[in-house]
Design an enzyme around this catalytic site. Sequence first.
Site, PDB file in Angstrom:
ATOM      1  N   ARG A 130     -21.069   1.434   3.790  1.00  0.00           N
ATOM      2  CA  ARG A 130     -20.332   0.634   2.809  1.00  0.00           C
ATOM      3  C   ARG A 130     -21.122   0.429   1.508  1.00  0.00           C
ATOM      4  O   ARG A 130     -20.996  -0.607   0.853  1.00  0.00           O
ATOM      5  CB  ARG A 130     -19.950  -0.746   3.370  1.00  0.00           C
ATOM      6  CG  ARG A 130     -18.864  -0.723   4.417  1.00  0.00           C
ATOM      7  CD  ARG A 130     -17.495  -0.510   3.807  1.00  0.00           C
ATOM      8  NE  ARG A 130     -16.488  -0.413   4.850  1.00  0.00           N
ATOM      9  CZ  ARG A 130     -15.725  -1.425   5.259  1.00  0.00           C
ATOM     10  NH1 ARG A 130     -15.849  -2.595   4.699  1.00  0.00           N
ATOM     11  NH2 ARG A 130     -14.845  -1.235   6.206  1.00  0.00           N
ATOM     12  N   ARG A 154     -11.637  -1.415  -8.781  1.00  0.00           N
ATOM     13  CA  ARG A 154     -10.673  -1.893  -7.764  1.00  0.00           C
ATOM     14  C   ARG A 154      -9.584  -2.751  -8.409  1.00  0.00           C
ATOM     15  O   ARG A 154      -8.412  -2.642  -8.040  1.00  0.00           O
ATOM     16  CB  ARG A 154     -11.453  -2.689  -6.718  1.00  0.00           C
ATOM     17  CG  ARG A 154     -10.642  -3.386  -5.656  1.00  0.00           C
ATOM     18  CD  ARG A 154     -10.269  -2.428  -4.553  1.00  0.00           C
ATOM     19  NE  ARG A 154      -9.675  -3.151  -3.436  1.00  0.00           N
ATOM     20  CZ  ARG A 154      -8.417  -3.600  -3.413  1.00  0.00           C
ATOM     21  NH1 ARG A 154      -7.636  -3.400  -4.453  1.00  0.00           N
ATOM     22  NH2 ARG A 154      -7.958  -4.240  -2.369  1.00  0.00           N
ATOM     23  N   ASP A 214     -11.137   5.609   3.835  1.00  0.00           N
ATOM     24  CA  ASP A 214     -11.184   4.678   4.958  1.00  0.00           C
ATOM     25  C   ASP A 214     -10.797   5.416   6.222  1.00  0.00           C
ATOM     26  O   ASP A 214     -10.026   6.380   6.168  1.00  0.00           O
ATOM     27  CB  ASP A 214     -10.229   3.495   4.721  1.00  0.00           C
ATOM     28  CG  ASP A 214     -10.550   2.348   5.671  1.00  0.00           C
ATOM     29  OD1 ASP A 214     -11.405   1.521   5.330  1.00  0.00           O
ATOM     30  OD2 ASP A 214      -9.976   2.311   6.776  1.00  0.00           O
ATOM     31  N   TYR A 267      -7.050   0.138  16.084  1.00  0.00           N
ATOM     32  CA  TYR A 267      -6.295  -0.479  14.988  1.00  0.00           C
ATOM     33  C   TYR A 267      -4.795  -0.172  15.094  1.00  0.00           C
ATOM     34  O   TYR A 267      -3.962  -0.991  14.734  1.00  0.00           O
ATOM     35  CB  TYR A 267      -6.847  -0.022  13.632  1.00  0.00           C
ATOM     36  CG  TYR A 267      -8.196  -0.655  13.345  1.00  0.00           C
ATOM     37  CD1 TYR A 267      -8.273  -1.918  12.785  1.00  0.00           C
ATOM     38  CD2 TYR A 267      -9.386  -0.007  13.671  1.00  0.00           C
ATOM     39  CE1 TYR A 267      -9.496  -2.528  12.538  1.00  0.00           C
ATOM     40  CE2 TYR A 267     -10.621  -0.598  13.432  1.00  0.00           C
ATOM     41  CZ  TYR A 267     -10.668  -1.859  12.869  1.00  0.00           C
ATOM     42  OH  TYR A 267     -11.877  -2.465  12.646  1.00  0.00           O
TER      43      TYR A 267
HETATM   44  O1  CP3 Z   1     -18.982   3.226   1.179  1.00  0.00           O
HETATM   45  C1  CP3 Z   1     -18.532   3.623   2.278  1.00  0.00           C
HETATM   46  O2  CP3 Z   1     -19.041   3.328   3.372  1.00  0.00           O
HETATM   47  C2  CP3 Z   1     -17.388   4.614   2.279  1.00  0.00           C
HETATM   48  C3  CP3 Z   1     -16.064   4.095   2.423  1.00  0.00           C
HETATM   49  C4  CP3 Z   1     -15.638   3.406   3.724  1.00  0.00           C
HETATM   50  C5  CP3 Z   1     -14.778   2.281   3.722  1.00  0.00           C
HETATM   51  N1  CP3 Z   1     -14.469   1.981   5.020  1.00  0.00           N
HETATM   52  C6  CP3 Z   1     -14.275   1.598   2.507  1.00  0.00           C
HETATM   53  C7  CP3 Z   1     -13.617   0.282   2.620  1.00  0.00           C
HETATM   54  C8  CP3 Z   1     -15.886   3.731   5.055  1.00  0.00           C
HETATM   55  C9  CP3 Z   1     -16.787   4.818   5.641  1.00  0.00           C
HETATM   56  C10 CP3 Z   1     -15.134   2.831   5.865  1.00  0.00           C
HETATM   57  C11 CP3 Z   1     -15.119   2.869   7.344  1.00  0.00           C
HETATM   58  C12 CP3 Z   1     -14.305   1.901   8.091  1.00  0.00           C
HETATM   59  N2  CP3 Z   1     -13.113   1.339   7.730  1.00  0.00           N
HETATM   60  C13 CP3 Z   1     -14.610   1.458   9.401  1.00  0.00           C
HETATM   61  C14 CP3 Z   1     -15.806   1.918  10.233  1.00  0.00           C
HETATM   62  C15 CP3 Z   1     -17.067   1.216   9.880  1.00  0.00           C
HETATM   63  C16 CP3 Z   1     -17.053  -0.268  10.170  1.00  0.00           C
HETATM   64  O3  CP3 Z   1     -17.095  -1.018   9.186  1.00  0.00           O
HETATM   65  O4  CP3 Z   1     -17.023  -0.652  11.335  1.00  0.00           O
HETATM   66  C17 CP3 Z   1     -13.600   0.570   9.794  1.00  0.00           C
HETATM   67  C18 CP3 Z   1     -13.515  -0.170  11.113  1.00  0.00           C
HETATM   68  C19 CP3 Z   1     -12.651   0.505   8.732  1.00  0.00           C
HETATM   69  C20 CP3 Z   1     -11.360  -0.275   8.704  1.00  0.00           C
HETATM   70  C21 CP3 Z   1     -11.322  -1.264   7.603  1.00  0.00           C
HETATM   71  N3  CP3 Z   1     -11.245  -0.938   6.265  1.00  0.00           N
HETATM   72  C22 CP3 Z   1     -11.327  -2.676   7.712  1.00  0.00           C
HETATM   73  C23 CP3 Z   1     -11.412  -3.451   9.019  1.00  0.00           C
HETATM   74  C24 CP3 Z   1     -11.264  -3.189   6.414  1.00  0.00           C
HETATM   75  C25 CP3 Z   1     -11.142  -4.648   6.022  1.00  0.00           C
HETATM   76  C26 CP3 Z   1     -12.442  -5.350   6.111  1.00  0.00           C
HETATM   77  C27 CP3 Z   1     -13.184  -5.249   4.816  1.00  0.00           C
HETATM   78  O5  CP3 Z   1     -14.382  -4.956   4.849  1.00  0.00           O
HETATM   79  O6  CP3 Z   1     -12.547  -5.514   3.796  1.00  0.00           O
HETATM   80  C28 CP3 Z   1     -11.255  -2.081   5.500  1.00  0.00           C
HETATM   81  C29 CP3 Z   1     -11.204  -2.139   4.020  1.00  0.00           C
HETATM   82  C30 CP3 Z   1     -12.246  -1.381   3.259  1.00  0.00           C
HETATM   83  N4  CP3 Z   1     -12.672  -0.120   3.535  1.00  0.00           N
HETATM   84  C31 CP3 Z   1     -12.927  -1.838   2.085  1.00  0.00           C
HETATM   85  C32 CP3 Z   1     -13.781  -0.801   1.682  1.00  0.00           C
HETATM   86  C33 CP3 Z   1     -14.683  -0.768   0.483  1.00  0.00           C
HETATM   87  C34 CP3 Z   1     -12.687  -3.151   1.375  1.00  0.00           C
HETATM   88  C35 CP3 Z   1     -11.351  -3.101   0.692  1.00  0.00           C
HETATM   89  C36 CP3 Z   1     -11.301  -3.675  -0.709  1.00  0.00           C
HETATM   90  O7  CP3 Z   1     -11.997  -3.204  -1.623  1.00  0.00           O
HETATM   91  O8  CP3 Z   1     -10.475  -4.581  -0.877  1.00  0.00           O
END
Ligand code: CP3
Length: 343
Positions: free
Chosen positions: A22, A35, A72, A152
Amino acid sequence: MKRLLRALGGEAVWPPPVWLMRQAGRYLPEYRAVRAGAPDFIALCTTPELAAEVTLQPIRRYGFDAAILFSDILMLPWALGHGLEFKEGEGPVLPRLRDAAAVAALDPARVAQRVAPIMQTVRRVRAGLLNEGFADTTLIGFAGAPFTVACYMVEGGGSKDFAAVRGMAYSQPALFQRLMDVLTEASIEYLSAQVQAGAEVLMLFDSWAGVLSPLQFRAHVIGPVTRIVAALKRRHPAVPLIGFPRLAGVMVRDYAATGVDAIGIDTGSDIGAVSAMLPAHMAVQGNLDPLAVVAGGSAMTREAASVLDAMRGRPFIFNLGHGIVPQTPPEHVAALLEYVRAQ
Ligand code: CP3
């Protein structure tokens, strides 16, 4: 060869290559600015100019050894035609997949077209890294591992105990297996397309692997990951794979037999003890507590030192044990990089 690729090839590169899960995200003001200009998170992931821009932001700021495609893990179910929405402050919301009709409705034939913009992002990032002088930075593509993606889809979003998906795996095994098969096959095509577009390493995020019993872990984590790794190694023998079976504990020993080149270790595991269960040539990635980076200062460096001390002399990639959190001060990340690189 690039530092990250050397470590994945089994070399104890020191100081170790470093990137953070992340690393592109809300803790960076430049990410929040991009964003805010996108209609929603899915639009951000499917607009190549914007997704490539946010992928490159942390590289410009910190010079990490790897860039990870900005997308994602839930974009694959989205591409299969399953609904997906990211609600502000709530996380992902999906229709709850509970019956045969819902599995039959998933449409692998539409995936290639729907993920085409994501492949454009991969191409742009690869070119951007070269144009901006980051010739030693490795581009990582990724997917969720089938079990975590199924979590999910079946729950309809996040969950505290994933009781619905674990229950389905026990009581409707044939249905659950069909879902896993669809996700496994789609993941192979999706990851292979990322390699063709320019990804140099692939990572499988299995964030909820650790909620399974040992028997279920073998069936639904090791089984599908072994199939994915075998298919990708046949098509792209030179592309290394990193597996991240979060919370797997001692099950990493069995997970090593999936054929992955490296295993990501979560925060709660003693990285030295876990690594001792793995073949000596296998690279390990991890596992600083993301909250230590929020704290910064000596709390952070003490934790980082304990990870580094345990990994010296082994093929290792410095990372967190889970994703960086939004409240992380960006200057703490800079201090962390400086500390790791002074080793
Ligand atoms: O920088 C990176 O790592 C690359 C991009 C990336 C994102 N999500 C961007 C993201 C990657 C590799 C992921 C993986 C991901 N997504 C996982 C596996 C890793 C982990 O964290 O366990 C999972 C379970 C998800 C599902 C997911 N996506 C959730 C549960 C959420 C909401 C929680 C949160 O952190 O907001 C997301 C949203 C998400 N994915 C964001 C980002 C930057 C935040 C969204 C935003 O900007 O509003």
